[in-house]
Design an enzyme around this catalytic site. Structure first.
Site, PDB file in Angstrom:
ATOM      1  N   GLU A  48      -3.935  -7.036   5.776  1.00  0.00           N
ATOM      2  CA  GLU A  48      -3.527  -7.231   7.188  1.00  0.00           C
ATOM      3  C   GLU A  48      -3.924  -8.432   7.952  1.00  0.00           C
ATOM      4  O   GLU A  48      -4.269  -8.442   9.218  1.00  0.00           O
ATOM      5  CB  GLU A  48      -3.930  -5.951   8.102  1.00  0.00           C
ATOM      6  CG  GLU A  48      -3.286  -4.640   7.267  1.00  0.00           C
ATOM      7  CD  GLU A  48      -3.150  -3.682   8.302  1.00  0.00           C
ATOM      8  OE1 GLU A  48      -2.778  -3.623   9.061  1.00  0.00           O
ATOM      9  OE2 GLU A  48      -3.116  -2.361   7.393  1.00  0.00           O
ATOM     10  N   THR A  62       0.856  -1.172   0.016  1.00  0.00           N
ATOM     11  CA  THR A  62       0.101   0.013  -0.194  1.00  0.00           C
ATOM     12  C   THR A  62       0.931   1.205  -0.069  1.00  0.00           C
ATOM     13  O   THR A  62       1.845   1.515   0.766  1.00  0.00           O
ATOM     14  CB  THR A  62      -0.927  -0.023   1.137  1.00  0.00           C
ATOM     15  OG1 THR A  62      -1.796  -1.390   1.349  1.00  0.00           O
ATOM     16  CG2 THR A  62      -1.926   1.055   1.199  1.00  0.00           C
TER      17      THR A  62
HETATM   18  N1  CAA Z   1       3.132  -9.640  18.828  1.00  0.00           N
HETATM   19  C1  CAA Z   1       4.751  -9.900  19.321  1.00  0.00           C
HETATM   20  N2  CAA Z   1       5.248 -10.912  18.791  1.00  0.00           N
HETATM   21  C2  CAA Z   1       4.469 -12.016  18.334  1.00  0.00           C
HETATM   22  C3  CAA Z   1       3.145 -11.584  17.879  1.00  0.00           C
HETATM   23  C4  CAA Z   1       2.567 -10.549  18.241  1.00  0.00           C
HETATM   24  N3  CAA Z   1       1.436 -10.252  17.814  1.00  0.00           N
HETATM   25  N4  CAA Z   1       2.595 -12.955  17.113  1.00  0.00           N
HETATM   26  C5  CAA Z   1       3.464 -13.701  17.191  1.00  0.00           C
HETATM   27  N5  CAA Z   1       4.636 -13.151  17.898  1.00  0.00           N
HETATM   28  C6  CAA Z   1       5.883 -13.906  17.891  1.00  0.00           C
HETATM   29  C7  CAA Z   1       5.582 -15.240  18.641  1.00  0.00           C
HETATM   30  O1  CAA Z   1       5.718 -15.115  20.029  1.00  0.00           O
HETATM   31  C8  CAA Z   1       6.837 -15.892  18.236  1.00  0.00           C
HETATM   32  O2  CAA Z   1       7.928 -15.745  19.079  1.00  0.00           O
HETATM   33  P1  CAA Z   1       8.725 -17.179  19.949  1.00  0.00           P
HETATM   34  O3  CAA Z   1       9.112 -17.791  18.813  1.00  0.00           O
HETATM   35  O4  CAA Z   1       9.565 -16.129  20.606  1.00  0.00           O
HETATM   36  O5  CAA Z   1       7.544 -17.260  21.022  1.00  0.00           O
HETATM   37  C9  CAA Z   1       7.034 -15.561  16.777  1.00  0.00           C
HETATM   38  O6  CAA Z   1       6.559 -14.348  16.711  1.00  0.00           O
HETATM   39  C10 CAA Z   1       6.455 -16.522  15.908  1.00  0.00           C
HETATM   40  O7  CAA Z   1       5.153 -16.683  15.851  1.00  0.00           O
HETATM   41  P2  CAA Z   1       4.289 -17.656  15.565  1.00  0.00           P
HETATM   42  O8  CAA Z   1       4.934 -19.005  15.883  1.00  0.00           O
HETATM   43  O9  CAA Z   1       2.716 -17.484  15.800  1.00  0.00           O
HETATM   44  O10 CAA Z   1       4.317 -17.685  13.697  1.00  0.00           O
HETATM   45  P3  CAA Z   1       3.841 -18.174  12.575  1.00  0.00           P
HETATM   46  O11 CAA Z   1       4.492 -18.493  11.505  1.00  0.00           O
HETATM   47  O12 CAA Z   1       3.015 -19.426  13.164  1.00  0.00           O
HETATM   48  O13 CAA Z   1       2.791 -16.719  12.057  1.00  0.00           O
HETATM   49  C11 CAA Z   1       0.670 -15.803  11.940  1.00  0.00           C
HETATM   50  C12 CAA Z   1       1.751 -16.439  12.811  1.00  0.00           C
HETATM   51  C13 CAA Z   1      -0.587 -15.167  12.768  1.00  0.00           C
HETATM   52  C14 CAA Z   1      -0.067 -16.687  10.882  1.00  0.00           C
HETATM   53  C15 CAA Z   1       1.384 -14.696  10.968  1.00  0.00           C
HETATM   54  O14 CAA Z   1       2.161 -15.069  10.227  1.00  0.00           O
HETATM   55  C16 CAA Z   1       0.213 -13.697  10.528  1.00  0.00           C
HETATM   56  O15 CAA Z   1      -0.094 -12.894  11.141  1.00  0.00           O
HETATM   57  N6  CAA Z   1      -0.013 -13.791   9.085  1.00  0.00           N
HETATM   58  C17 CAA Z   1      -0.518 -12.855   8.404  1.00  0.00           C
HETATM   59  C18 CAA Z   1       0.183 -11.981   7.744  1.00  0.00           C
HETATM   60  C19 CAA Z   1      -0.600 -10.769   7.592  1.00  0.00           C
HETATM   61  O16 CAA Z   1      -1.499 -10.151   8.166  1.00  0.00           O
HETATM   62  N7  CAA Z   1      -0.173 -10.068   6.543  1.00  0.00           N
HETATM   63  C20 CAA Z   1      -0.459  -8.762   5.978  1.00  0.00           C
HETATM   64  C21 CAA Z   1       0.408  -7.912   5.313  1.00  0.00           C
HETATM   65  S1  CAA Z   1       0.346  -6.256   5.672  1.00  0.00           S
HETATM   66  C22 CAA Z   1      -0.691  -5.571   4.798  1.00  0.00           C
HETATM   67  O17 CAA Z   1      -1.706  -6.073   4.204  1.00  0.00           O
HETATM   68  C23 CAA Z   1      -0.273  -4.221   4.599  1.00  0.00           C
HETATM   69  C24 CAA Z   1      -0.927  -3.250   3.738  1.00  0.00           C
HETATM   70  O18 CAA Z   1      -0.150  -2.832   2.792  1.00  0.00           O
HETATM   71  C25 CAA Z   1      -2.524  -2.980   3.692  1.00  0.00           C
END
Ligand code: CAA
Length: 388
Positions: free
Chosen positions: A372, A166
Site C-alpha cells: 500500500e 492480496t
Molecule cells: N486522492 C484523490 N486523487 C489523488 C490522490 C488522492 N489521494 N493522489 C493523487 N490524486 C490525483 C492527483 O490530484 C492527480 O490528478 P490531477 O492530474 O487531476 O491533478 C492524479 O491523481 C495524479 O496524481 P500524481 O500526479 O500525484 O500521480 P503520480 O503518478 O505522481 O503518483 C504516487 C503519485 C503517490 C507516487 C502514486 O503513484 C502512489 O501512491 N504510488 C504507490 C502505489 C501504491 O501504494 N501501491 C500499493 C498497491 S495496493 C496494495 O499493496 C494492496 C494489497 O493488496 C495489500
C-alpha cells in the site's frame, strides 16, 4: 504562518467502539490466536476465521447501513484491525483489504445499482473483496499500469497481468484498474472496474511464497479477454486513478493499524519474557538496557496510534487526509519494525526460534513498510503536500 496546520481532532473512542474492541479481542483470543502459528507454518488461509468475522459484522464496517453494512467508520475499523493484527497479521490484512480496498471504493464511488448488487454480499462475507492495481512495471509508479480495457459494444474486454494481489485467489470480487485510453497522459487514461472473479478470462497465476503473512494469500492475476459489462465501470471513465489513490488513503490507515497490532504484540511478548527470563541472578527486566527498549517501544506505539486515529477521524469526517494517512503509515510501520527487531533482541536466541511468537511478528512486520505504498512513497506524498 506554517504551511502545516495543527490538526488534532478529538478522537476519544465511543462506548460503542470500546464494546466492539472488547468483543473483537475476545474473538481473537478464542478463535484466532490458538491456531495462528500453525496457519503460518502451513500457509493455511484463514477461511473459517473470515466466516466468524463476517458473523461478527466486521466485513461491512465501511458499507452504508442501507446496503447491509454497519457504517461504523474508519476509526472503529482501525481499532478492530489493531486487535485482529495483535493476534494474526495474516487475518488482519485479509480483513483490511476487504473493507478498505474493496468495499470502501464501491461504497464511495459506486452507482446505486452497483452498491445494491455487491455491497450486501460483501457485508455478509458471501464475497471476499480484493484490489488489483500493481503490475510488473507499475509498482510505486502505479500510473504506469498497462492492463488494457477495450470497449466492445456494451462491454469492456480486459487483457493483462496484475501482481501481489492480496486474497486474489480467494476473492469473489475485485476492484481492477485498467488503461482505457492509451493516448492520454499516464494517470488520465485509467479506469476502475468491479470484476467478479468467476467470470471467464479471470485466471490466477503464481501464488507467492512469502517471508511473512504466510497464511494470507498473495497471487498474480491474468485477465485474458475478460469481459466486464459497462455497468461495472466504477466511477468515471478515465477517472480510475483518483479512485485508486483515494482508496489507498483509507487502505494506508488500515496498514498503519495493522502495524499497531503487531507492535503491541511485540511489546506485550517482550514485557512477559523480560519478567520471566533470569540472567545474572535476576529477571532481565531489571536491567536498564531492557527497560529503555521497552520504554521506547511503548512511546512509539502511543505516537503511532495517535497519528493513525487522527487520520481515521479525518477520513470519517470527509476531511482530505492523504498526508495524514501517509504520516500514519510511514511512522507506524517503521515503529512496528523497530519494535519487532527489539522484541527479537530482548528474547535473544529464543526469539529467533519458533518457540516464541516474536519470530512470526518479526517476519509479518516487514511488509507493513512495503505494501500500500513503500515508506519512501509515503514520504513523497507528505513532502509534495508541503512543497506544492
Ligand atoms: N486522492 C484523490 N486523487 C489523488 C490522490 C488522492 N489521494 N493522489 C493523487 N490524486 C490525483 C492527483 O490530484 C492527480 O490528478 P490531477 O492530474 O487531476 O491533478 C492524479 O491523481 C495524479 O496524481 P500524481 O500526479 O500525484 O500521480 P503520480 O503518478 O505522481 O503518483 C504516487 C503519485 C503517490 C507516487 C502514486 O503513484 C502512489 O501512491 N504510488 C504507490 C502505489 C501504491 O501504494 N501501491 C500499493 C498497491 S495496493 C496494495 O499493496 C494492496 C494489497 O493488496 C495489500
Amino acid at each position: 504562518m506554517s504551511v502545516i496546520e495543527y490538526t488534532t481532532p478529538s478522537f476519544d473512542l465511543s462506548e460503542e467502539v470500546l464494546l466492539l474492541r472488547d468483543a473483537v479481542r475476545e474473538i481473537g483470543e478464542r478463535e484466532i490466536l490458538p491456531t495462528a502459528a500453525k496457519r503460518d507454518h502451513d500457509h493455511a488461509f484463514p477461511a473459517e476465521i473470515m466466516k466468524k468475522l463476517a458473523e461478527a459484522e466486521l466485513m461491512g464496517m465501511l458499507i452504508p447501513e442501507a446496503y447491509g453494512g454497519t457504517a461504523i467508520g474508519n476509526l472503529a475499523l482501525s481499532v478492530v484491525l489493531e486487535e485482529i493484527n495483535y493476534f494474526d497479521a495474516s487475518v488482519g490484512v485479509t480483513l483490511s483489504v476487504h473493507n478498505s480496498l474493496c468495499a470502501s471504493p464501491i461504497s464511495r464511488f459506486g452507482s446505486h445499482d452497483q452498491k445494491s448488487r455487491y455491497l450486501p454480499r460483501l457485508a455478509k462475507g458471501e464475497l471476499l473483496g480484493a484490489y488489483a492495481l500493481t503490475e510488473p512495471d507499475a509498482g510505486s509508479d502505479s500510473a504506469n499500469l498497462r492492463l488494457k480495457a477495450e470497449k466492445r459494444s456494451d462491454r469492456w474486454v480486459l487483457n493483462g497481468t496484475k501482481i501481489w494481489i492480496t486474497s486474489g485467489d480467494r476473492a469473489g470480487l475485485m476492484v481492477v484498474f485498467a488503461r482505457t485510453d492509451s493516448a492520454a497522459p499516464k494517470a488520465k487514461g485509467i479506469s476502475a472496474f468491479i470484476v467478479e472473479t468467476g467470470w471467464k478470462g479471470f485466471k490466477v497465476g503464481k501464488v507467492e511464497e512469502k517471508c511473512g503473512l504466510r497464511s494470507s494469500s498473495t497471487v498474480e492475476i491474468h485477465c485474458e479477454d475478460l469481459e466486464v459489462p459497462d455497468e461495472n465501470l466504477l466511477g468515471e471513465l478515465n477517472g480510475g486513478f483518483k479512485v485508486a489513490m483515494d482508496t489507498l488513503d483509507g487502505g494506508r490507515i488500515g496498514i498503519a493499524s495493522q502495524s499497531l497490532g503487531i507492535h503491541r504484540a511485540c511489546l506485550d511478548a517482550s514485557i512477559k519474557y523480560a519478567k520471566e527470563r533470569q540472567q545474572f541472578g535476576q529477571p532481565i527486566a531489571e536491567f536498564q538496557a531492557i527497560q529503555w527498549k521497552i520504554a521506547d517501544m511503548a512511546t512509539d506505539l502511543d505516537a503511532a496510534r495517535m497519528l493513525t486515529h487522527r487520520a481515521a477521524v479525518m477520513r470519517d469526517r470527509a476531511v482530505p487526509c492523504s498526508r495524514e494517512a501517509a504520516m500514519a503509515k510511514s511512522f507506524a510501520s517503521r515503529a512496528c519494525n523497530r519494535a519487532a527487531d527489539e522484541a527479537v533482541q530482548i528474547h535473544g536466541g529464543a526469539g529467533y526460534t519458533k518457540d516464541f511468537p516474536v519470530e512470526r511478528f518479526f517476519r509479518d512486520a516487514r511488509i507493513t513498510e512495503i505494501y500500500e505504498g513503500v515508506t519512501d512513497i509515503q514520504r513523497l506524498v507528505i513532502a509534495r503536500s508541503l512543497l506544492k
